[in-house]
Design a protein around this motif. Structure first.
Motif, PDB file in Angstrom:
ATOM      1  N   LYS A 165      43.859  36.693  49.941  1.00 33.81           N
ATOM      2  CA  LYS A 165      45.215  37.445  48.958  1.00 33.81           C
ATOM      3  C   LYS A 165      45.887  36.436  48.718  1.00 33.81           C
ATOM      4  CE  LYS A 165      44.571  41.533  52.396  1.00 33.81           C
ATOM      5  NZ  LYS A 165      45.205  42.177  53.270  1.00 33.81           N
ATOM      6  N   ASN A 166      45.070  36.434  48.015  1.00 33.70           N
ATOM      7  CA  ASN A 166      46.336  34.507  47.225  1.00 33.70           C
ATOM      8  C   ASN A 166      46.344  35.179  45.429  1.00 33.70           C
ATOM      9  OD1 ASN A 166      47.579  32.596  45.149  1.00 33.70           O
ATOM     10  ND2 ASN A 166      47.721  31.051  47.440  1.00 33.70           N
ATOM     11  N   MET A 167      47.556  35.747  44.847  1.00 37.01           N
ATOM     12  CA  MET A 167      46.844  36.673  43.508  1.00 37.01           C
ATOM     13  C   MET A 167      47.431  35.884  42.400  1.00 37.01           C
ATOM     14  SD  MET A 167      45.534  39.544  44.739  1.00 37.01           S
ATOM     15  CE  MET A 167      45.112  40.179  42.572  1.00 37.01           C
ATOM     16  N   ASP A 168      47.869  34.541  43.171  1.00 39.72           N
ATOM     17  CA  ASP A 168      48.206  33.517  41.855  1.00 39.72           C
ATOM     18  C   ASP A 168      47.049  33.027  41.483  1.00 39.72           C
ATOM     19  OD1 ASP A 168      51.202  34.115  41.766  1.00 39.72           O
ATOM     20  OD2 ASP A 168      51.728  33.146  43.601  1.00 39.72           O
ATOM     21  N   TYR A 169      46.348  33.013  42.817  1.00 36.66           N
ATOM     22  CA  TYR A 169      45.022  31.715  42.495  1.00 36.66           C
ATOM     23  C   TYR A 169      44.072  32.376  41.167  1.00 36.66           C
ATOM     24  CZ  TYR A 169      45.367  26.953  43.407  1.00 36.66           C
ATOM     25  OH  TYR A 169      46.606  25.674  43.704  1.00 36.66           O
ATOM     26  N   VAL A 170      44.549  34.123  41.759  1.00 40.45           N
ATOM     27  CA  VAL A 170      43.311  34.989  41.106  1.00 40.45           C
ATOM     28  C   VAL A 170      44.216  35.248  39.565  1.00 40.45           C
ATOM     29  CG1 VAL A 170      42.914  37.911  40.882  1.00 40.45           C
ATOM     30  CG2 VAL A 170      43.519  36.311  43.345  1.00 40.45           C
ATOM     31  N   LYS A 171      45.404  35.353  39.541  1.00 38.05           N
ATOM     32  CA  LYS A 171      45.165  35.400  37.600  1.00 38.05           C
ATOM     33  C   LYS A 171      44.824  34.433  37.260  1.00 38.05           C
ATOM     34  CE  LYS A 171      48.174  36.325  34.106  1.00 38.05           C
ATOM     35  NZ  LYS A 171      47.678  35.356  33.922  1.00 38.05           N
ATOM     36  N   MET A 172      45.193  32.851  37.824  1.00 39.96           N
ATOM     37  CA  MET A 172      44.606  31.534  36.593  1.00 39.96           C
ATOM     38  C   MET A 172      43.060  31.144  37.051  1.00 39.96           C
ATOM     39  SD  MET A 172      47.060  28.420  38.073  1.00 39.96           S
ATOM     40  CE  MET A 172      47.069  29.203  40.284  1.00 39.96           C
ATOM     41  N   ASN A 173      42.574  32.161  38.055  1.00 39.27           N
ATOM     42  CA  ASN A 173      41.323  32.563  37.539  1.00 39.27           C
ATOM     43  C   ASN A 173      40.794  32.808  36.425  1.00 39.27           C
ATOM     44  OD1 ASN A 173      39.953  30.326  39.506  1.00 39.27           O
ATOM     45  ND2 ASN A 173      40.927  31.041  41.222  1.00 39.27           N
ATOM     46  N   ASP A 174      41.732  33.978  36.131  1.00 43.94           N
ATOM     47  CA  ASP A 174      41.253  35.239  35.596  1.00 43.94           C
ATOM     48  C   ASP A 174      41.241  34.821  34.195  1.00 43.94           C
ATOM     49  OD1 ASP A 174      40.336  37.151  37.206  1.00 43.94           O
ATOM     50  OD2 ASP A 174      42.679  38.028  36.929  1.00 43.94           O
ATOM     51  N   ASP A 175      42.272  33.780  33.521  1.00 44.06           N
ATOM     52  CA  ASP A 175      42.441  32.833  32.921  1.00 44.06           C
ATOM     53  C   ASP A 175      41.845  32.297  31.803  1.00 44.06           C
ATOM     54  OD1 ASP A 175      45.065  33.921  32.568  1.00 44.06           O
ATOM     55  OD2 ASP A 175      46.134  32.424  33.154  1.00 44.06           O
ATOM     56  N   ILE A 176      40.829  31.252  33.266  1.00 45.08           N
ATOM     57  CA  ILE A 176      39.940  30.325  33.215  1.00 45.08           C
ATOM     58  C   ILE A 176      39.197  31.532  32.355  1.00 45.08           C
ATOM     59  CG2 ILE A 176      38.045  28.898  33.525  1.00 45.08           C
ATOM     60  CD1 ILE A 176      40.630  27.705  34.946  1.00 45.08           C
ATOM     61  N   ILE A 177      38.920  32.337  33.542  1.00 37.23           N
ATOM     62  CA  ILE A 177      37.287  33.193  33.153  1.00 37.23           C
ATOM     63  C   ILE A 177      37.527  33.826  31.845  1.00 37.23           C
ATOM     64  CG2 ILE A 177      36.085  35.116  33.344  1.00 37.23           C
ATOM     65  CD1 ILE A 177      37.146  34.814  36.992  1.00 37.23           C
ATOM     66  N   ALA A 178      38.181  34.024  31.304  1.00 39.55           N
ATOM     67  CA  ALA A 178      38.491  34.858  29.874  1.00 39.55           C
ATOM     68  C   ALA A 178      38.321  33.069  28.783  1.00 39.55           C
ATOM     69  CB  ALA A 178      39.950  35.392  29.227  1.00 39.55           C
ATOM     70  N   THR A 179      38.776  32.353  28.967  1.00 40.73           N
ATOM     71  CA  THR A 179      38.430  31.344  28.797  1.00 40.73           C
ATOM     72  C   THR A 179      37.401  31.130  28.244  1.00 40.73           C
ATOM     73  OG1 THR A 179      41.544  30.619  28.345  1.00 40.73           O
ATOM     74  CG2 THR A 179      39.420  29.015  27.385  1.00 40.73           C
ATOM     75  N   ALA A 180      37.146  30.776  29.397  1.00 37.67           N
ATOM     76  CA  ALA A 180      35.184  30.494  29.268  1.00 37.67           C
ATOM     77  C   ALA A 180      34.590  31.096  28.681  1.00 37.67           C
ATOM     78  CB  ALA A 180      35.197  30.022  30.630  1.00 37.67           C
ATOM     79  N   LYS A 181      34.848  32.619  28.471  1.00 38.65           N
ATOM     80  CA  LYS A 181      34.033  33.439  27.858  1.00 38.65           C
ATOM     81  C   LYS A 181      33.946  33.899  26.498  1.00 38.65           C
ATOM     82  CE  LYS A 181      33.123  37.090  32.257  1.00 38.65           C
ATOM     83  NZ  LYS A 181      33.552  38.485  32.346  1.00 38.65           N
ATOM     84  N   LYS A 182      35.385  33.205  25.813  1.00 39.40           N
ATOM     85  CA  LYS A 182      36.093  32.982  24.591  1.00 39.40           C
ATOM     86  C   LYS A 182      34.852  31.902  23.785  1.00 39.40           C
ATOM     87  CE  LYS A 182      40.637  35.578  24.775  1.00 39.40           C
ATOM     88  NZ  LYS A 182      41.501  34.768  24.553  1.00 39.40           N
ATOM     89  N   ASN A 183      34.563  31.463  24.770  1.00 41.86           N
ATOM     90  CA  ASN A 183      33.842  29.934  24.087  1.00 41.86           C
ATOM     91  C   ASN A 183      32.397  29.870  24.568  1.00 41.86           C
ATOM     92  OD1 ASN A 183      35.941  27.363  23.436  1.00 41.86           O
ATOM     93  ND2 ASN A 183      36.549  28.527  24.691  1.00 41.86           N
ATOM     94  N   GLY A 184      32.392  31.135  24.657  1.00 37.60           N
ATOM     95  CA  GLY A 184      30.891  31.533  24.893  1.00 37.60           C
ATOM     96  C   GLY A 184      30.061  32.112  25.932  1.00 37.60           C
ATOM     97  N   ALA A 185      30.794  31.206  26.840  1.00 34.55           N
ATOM     98  CA  ALA A 185      29.943  31.856  28.824  1.00 34.55           C
ATOM     99  C   ALA A 185      29.780  32.649  28.994  1.00 34.55           C
ATOM    100  CB  ALA A 185      30.885  30.312  29.464  1.00 34.55           C
ATOM    101  N   LYS A 186      28.513  33.392  29.522  1.00 36.14           N
ATOM    102  CA  LYS A 186      28.177  33.772  30.336  1.00 36.14           C
ATOM    103  C   LYS A 186      27.228  33.971  31.597  1.00 36.14           C
ATOM    104  CE  LYS A 186      26.289  35.496  25.316  1.00 36.14           C
ATOM    105  NZ  LYS A 186      25.718  35.752  24.872  1.00 36.14           N
TER     106      LYS A 186
END
Length: 293
Positions: free
Chosen positions: A272-293
């Motif tokens: 239940k640490n929403m700060d880290y959920v948000k930080m991971n969401d940012d990495i996930i979005a950036t990784a996907k923009k760079n072609g990660a699947k």
């Protein structure tokens, strides 16, 4: 009965002088202050007394009635000499200063201030008797105008980084600051060598700490990733798995970063640490923009 009265009267007479020896405690006009800041792995302690403006002119040349005249050595506060203490060797404005306690004297000027770190911590307001051989470091700094009036002389630590800090002095409308740099790298690397590289069974915390230090200081990212992977194999914590994702992002391993960030996100959600959920969401979005699947 007369004897008893005589003894009692004697006790009263003896007690009276003892009572008068105690002094009345009142607030100091320039109260003493001690502040400590850790810079890197070094503790820096400032001890000084804090005078107030009280309608007076603080800094000025010899033609004024300034309480701190230009071109004269000042104890940098009131009462006793201001002192600065370093728990380890440091560099002050480019000058090497050994661990120890020093008097912090200043020579204010309109265009520049001379700062002096001296072995003499007892000179106080007496401008005579200073010896050049007592000066450990001297350097010039430029004063600046404060955003607002500072009624009471104030010293503080500002502009902190993992290895540096500024010592900032402010009074009335004038401020000056100087930089102190701690020697962090050799100490940290010695610990990493002892606790990680030369240790057959390093702890999870030490592996993670070494990896974070390498990541933060742009060192060997492959080595940082190896250490963090070992830490996460033993005991995956959402913050450490998140760091693995950041290391992989820095290495442009977007697929690996996506996988690590998704794992960290799940662990963070469970905690239940929403700060880290948000930080991971940012990495996930950036990784996907760079072609990660």
């Amino acid at each position: 009965m007369k004897a008893l009265l005589s003894i009692s009267a004697g006790l009263v007479v003896l007690a009276a002088p003892m009572a008068t020896q105690a002094q009345i405690a009142t607030p100091a006009a320039s109260p003493k202050s001690t502040i400590m800041q850790r810079v890197g792995l070094t503790d820096i302690t400032l001890t000084y007394s804090r005078p107030s403006v009280k309608g007076r002119m603080v800094f000025g040349d010899s033609t004024t009635k300034a309480i701190v005249p230009y071109a004269k050595r000042w104890r940098t506060g009131a009462n006793a000499t201001t002192t600065i203490k370093f728990s380890d060797d440091v560099t002050v404005e480019g000058k090497k200063v050994p661990a120890g306690e020093y008097g912090l004297y200043t020579v204010p000027g309109k265009a520049s201030w001379k700062m002096v770190l001296s072995k003499n911590t007892k000179q106080g307001a007496d401008v005579d008797g200073f010896k050049a051989e007592d000066d450990v470091a001297t350097f010039l700094v430029k004063p600046y105008k404060t955003a607002a009036k500072v009624e009471t002389f104030t010293m503080n630590f500002t502009d902190l980084t993992p290895a540096t800090a500024n010592v900032d002095l402010q009074w009335e409308m004038t401020g000056v600051k100087f930089k102190v740099a701690a020697d962090v790298e050799p100490k940290v690397m010695a610990q990493i060598t002892e606790k990680v590289t030369q240790n057959a069974s390093p702890s999870t915390n030490d592996l993670a700490a070494a990896a974070v230090y390498y990541y933060d200081n742009d060192k060997d990212l492959k080595q940082a990733l190896t250490w963090m992977q070992k830490a996460n194999e033993k005991d995956p914590k959402f913050w450490n798995v998140h760091t693995e994702a950041k290391i992989r992002m820095k290495m442009k391993d977007y697929k690996g970063a996506l996988t690590a960030a998704e794992q960290s996100r799940k662990l963070a959600q469970t905690a239940k640490n929403m700060d880290y959920v948000k930080m991971n969401d940012d990495i996930i979005a950036t990784a996907k923009k760079n072609g990660a699947k």
